[in-house]
Design an enzyme around this catalytic site. Sequence first.
Site, PDB file in Angstrom:
ATOM      1  N   GLY A  58       0.840  -1.198   0.000  1.00  0.00           N
ATOM      2  CA  GLY A  58       0.000   0.000   0.000  1.00  0.00           C
ATOM      3  C   GLY A  58       0.868   1.238   0.000  1.00  0.00           C
ATOM      4  O   GLY A  58       1.988   1.217   0.527  1.00  0.00           O
ATOM      5  N   CYS A 106       5.512  -0.051   7.389  1.00  0.00           N
ATOM      6  CA  CYS A 106       5.192   1.106   6.542  1.00  0.00           C
ATOM      7  C   CYS A 106       6.424   1.457   5.719  1.00  0.00           C
ATOM      8  O   CYS A 106       7.537   1.478   6.255  1.00  0.00           O
ATOM      9  CB  CYS A 106       4.810   2.293   7.436  1.00  0.00           C
ATOM     10  SG  CYS A 106       4.388   3.788   6.537  1.00  0.00           S
ATOM     11  N   LEU A 107       6.211   1.732   4.446  1.00  0.00           N
ATOM     12  CA  LEU A 107       7.349   2.083   3.586  1.00  0.00           C
ATOM     13  C   LEU A 107       8.028   3.368   4.055  1.00  0.00           C
ATOM     14  O   LEU A 107       9.166   3.615   3.709  1.00  0.00           O
ATOM     15  CB  LEU A 107       6.894   2.228   2.123  1.00  0.00           C
ATOM     16  CG  LEU A 107       6.396   0.936   1.460  1.00  0.00           C
ATOM     17  CD1 LEU A 107       5.973   1.211   0.014  1.00  0.00           C
ATOM     18  CD2 LEU A 107       7.458  -0.158   1.507  1.00  0.00           C
ATOM     19  N   HIS A 155      -2.666   7.809   6.615  1.00  0.00           N
ATOM     20  CA  HIS A 155      -1.661   8.678   5.971  1.00  0.00           C
ATOM     21  C   HIS A 155      -2.305   9.963   5.440  1.00  0.00           C
ATOM     22  O   HIS A 155      -1.679  11.013   5.405  1.00  0.00           O
ATOM     23  CB  HIS A 155      -0.987   7.952   4.806  1.00  0.00           C
ATOM     24  CG  HIS A 155       0.137   7.044   5.211  1.00  0.00           C
ATOM     25  ND1 HIS A 155       1.291   7.485   5.808  1.00  0.00           N
ATOM     26  CD2 HIS A 155       0.286   5.705   5.079  1.00  0.00           C
ATOM     27  CE1 HIS A 155       2.109   6.454   6.039  1.00  0.00           C
ATOM     28  NE2 HIS A 155       1.513   5.361   5.604  1.00  0.00           N
ATOM     29  N   GLN A 178       2.945  10.053   1.107  1.00  0.00           N
ATOM     30  CA  GLN A 178       4.242   9.400   1.287  1.00  0.00           C
ATOM     31  C   GLN A 178       5.220   9.731   0.169  1.00  0.00           C
ATOM     32  O   GLN A 178       6.429   9.596   0.337  1.00  0.00           O
ATOM     33  CB  GLN A 178       4.069   7.872   1.343  1.00  0.00           C
ATOM     34  CG  GLN A 178       3.341   7.388   2.582  1.00  0.00           C
ATOM     35  CD  GLN A 178       3.228   5.891   2.592  1.00  0.00           C
ATOM     36  OE1 GLN A 178       2.280   5.333   2.038  1.00  0.00           O
ATOM     37  NE2 GLN A 178       4.201   5.218   3.188  1.00  0.00           N
ATOM     38  N   HIS A 233      -4.744   1.662   7.394  1.00  0.00           N
ATOM     39  CA  HIS A 233      -3.378   2.187   7.529  1.00  0.00           C
ATOM     40  C   HIS A 233      -3.127   3.309   6.518  1.00  0.00           C
ATOM     41  O   HIS A 233      -2.637   4.385   6.867  1.00  0.00           O
ATOM     42  CB  HIS A 233      -2.380   1.031   7.327  1.00  0.00           C
ATOM     43  CG  HIS A 233      -0.941   1.438   7.294  1.00  0.00           C
ATOM     44  ND1 HIS A 233      -0.014   1.015   8.213  1.00  0.00           N
ATOM     45  CD2 HIS A 233      -0.252   2.237   6.437  1.00  0.00           C
ATOM     46  CE1 HIS A 233       1.165   1.542   7.939  1.00  0.00           C
ATOM     47  NE2 HIS A 233       1.050   2.277   6.845  1.00  0.00           N
ATOM     48  N   GLU A 234      -3.520   3.056   5.265  1.00  0.00           N
ATOM     49  CA  GLU A 234      -3.275   4.064   4.216  1.00  0.00           C
ATOM     50  C   GLU A 234      -4.155   5.302   4.409  1.00  0.00           C
ATOM     51  O   GLU A 234      -3.728   6.426   4.140  1.00  0.00           O
ATOM     52  CB  GLU A 234      -3.503   3.456   2.830  1.00  0.00           C
ATOM     53  CG  GLU A 234      -2.592   2.289   2.477  1.00  0.00           C
ATOM     54  CD  GLU A 234      -1.120   2.561   2.680  1.00  0.00           C
ATOM     55  OE1 GLU A 234      -0.678   3.710   2.530  1.00  0.00           O
ATOM     56  OE2 GLU A 234      -0.397   1.610   3.026  1.00  0.00           O
TER      57      GLU A 234
HETATM   58 NI    NI Z   1       2.351   3.481   5.651  1.00  0.00          NI
END
Ligand code: NI
Length: 188
Positions: free
Chosen positions: A59, A107-108, A153, A64, A149-150
């Site tokens: 995701g 998380c990236l 963001h 991000q 989660h996304e």
């Molecule tokens: Ni994330």
Amino acid sequence: MTATTTVSKRKLKQPPLTIHTLGDKVLRQPAKRVTQINDELRQLVRQMLQTMYSADGIGLAAPQVGVNKRLIVIDTEYDNPKSAPLVLINPEIRKRSATEIVIQEGCLSIPDVFIDVKRSESITVAFKDERGRPRQLEAKGLLARVILHEMDHLEGVLFVDHVENELLLHNELKQHGFDSRDVQPVIR
Ligand code: NI
């Protein structure tokens, strides 16, 4: 009907976009609603997907990659070349289960940090797809988890903000070169 966005799921040595990491202020700004779903936006979707696949992610939210828009890409079947990714524009949660479950998240934007987080087990989310079509999706398990989660963001919230075990979080972040002062705890 037009096909959904397709990009190769292979990893690129030089992904088109840069992923911002914990401590970077762009991750903390609430994102703005998308007002135009056009070729420019679809190009961004493709680049976000390429960047996500290149980083082994499932995701990625526009903030991000430094883009202040309510746009998310998801692919929980990143290793299945035939499954189509999910693109959510201006997503809104319509229902969430009272039942909450614990799943380990990463998380990236906080590479290599994985910690348990408690969230609703299932949700209903309304959104527009990359062709501007209104859609609604019921999700549970991993998919519900990735969507929640996304969507965080888009509000400038990161998964570490939900972690209740402060000592564990501090140690885990420190071990991977992050500063726990960049965490903004969510009050439940
Ligand atoms: Ni994330």
